[in-house]
Design an enzyme around this catalytic site. Sequence first.
Site, mmCIF file in Angstrom:
data_model
loop_
_atom_site.group_PDB
_atom_site.id
_atom_site.type_symbol
_atom_site.label_atom_id
_atom_site.label_comp_id
_atom_site.label_asym_id
_atom_site.label_seq_id
_atom_site.Cartn_x
_atom_site.Cartn_y
_atom_site.Cartn_z
ATOM 1 N N THR A 44 4.377 -7.049 5.293
ATOM 2 C CA THR A 44 3.328 -7.238 4.729
ATOM 3 C C THR A 44 2.227 -5.873 5.287
ATOM 4 O OG1 THR A 44 1.701 -8.634 6.825
ATOM 5 C CG2 THR A 44 2.690 -9.760 4.879
ATOM 6 N N SER A 100 2.104 -3.069 3.967
ATOM 7 C CA SER A 100 3.553 -2.110 3.789
ATOM 8 C C SER A 100 3.255 -0.607 2.597
ATOM 9 C CB SER A 100 5.251 -2.837 3.526
ATOM 10 O OG SER A 100 4.707 -3.444 2.507
ATOM 11 N N GLY A 146 1.059 3.268 6.937
ATOM 12 C CA GLY A 146 1.364 3.073 7.815
ATOM 13 C C GLY A 146 2.661 3.027 8.868
ATOM 14 N N ILE A 147 2.238 1.528 9.843
ATOM 15 C CA ILE A 147 3.851 1.143 10.375
ATOM 16 C C ILE A 147 4.464 0.091 9.477
ATOM 17 C CG2 ILE A 147 4.308 -0.481 12.016
ATOM 18 C CD1 ILE A 147 2.423 1.196 13.773
ATOM 19 N N TYR A 167 -9.952 -8.001 18.997
ATOM 20 C CA TYR A 167 -8.450 -7.334 18.454
ATOM 21 C C TYR A 167 -7.997 -7.778 19.458
ATOM 22 C CZ TYR A 167 -4.031 -4.550 17.576
ATOM 23 O OH TYR A 167 -3.673 -3.313 17.328
#
Length: 264
Positions: free
Chosen positions: A13, A15, A18-19, A154
Amino acid sequence: MLITLEGKKALVTASSGGIGYAIAKGLAESGATVIINGRSEQSVLAAKERMSAELPVASLLTAAADLSDAAGCARLFRAVPELDILVNNAGIYGPGDFFETGDEVWDAHWQTNVMSGVRLSRAYLPAMRDKGWGRIVFISSESARNIPSDMIHYGVSKTALLALSRGIAKRVAGSGVTVNAVLPGPTLSDGFAALVADEMARTGKSLEQIGREFVQAHRSSSVIGRAARVEEVASMVVYVCSEQASATSGAALRVDGGVVDDIV
């Protein structure tokens, strides 16, 4: 060690960058068919085009869905009804003083960071359990254990993922499905690059140099003394998704450069 995920279908998810993008690419490099997810059709098609250019042999699909509510998660499950590997990477973040952070911000973080993983895991786990093999990975954060005073909302959402992954792992114990959490620390992601873009332009410093200075100033307990690359986080996730990691479940696996100052 040779990791192969041939014949496996994986959804990562968030995707499209970034990471998450690095994880999707790492899984594709290992032979998995990878579904790229993002909020918009435009973003996922752009990510697929980029990854296809970087990795021509990759087997890639796309599924656009906003996972900030139940309807978006249901839409994604309808588009991709069965998986072998689910990487719950979708998440939002942003600083805010505790006394000025209202319920709407808390709820947005909870729905995206926590409930998207709850909903998708609940949807995909039964088929994984029935066939006796599956991998679920939650992308948490070192902030789960090192709660930032300027992003308490967060940090709390990322701590919840540790409890969630451990609890699900126990719920499916002995099924052949493993469930783990991966905890990145400061990482040179697209999000970090956007945050420091003005500083890079003003100072002429590289992203790596600014990342190193950030870690030294704000995460001085770091053992490596620098920010991680997205590929380093992805490597841990790919391993956890492999057959070689079949004895690892219910674990919180840190890729934080040693920021969290303990020995476990």
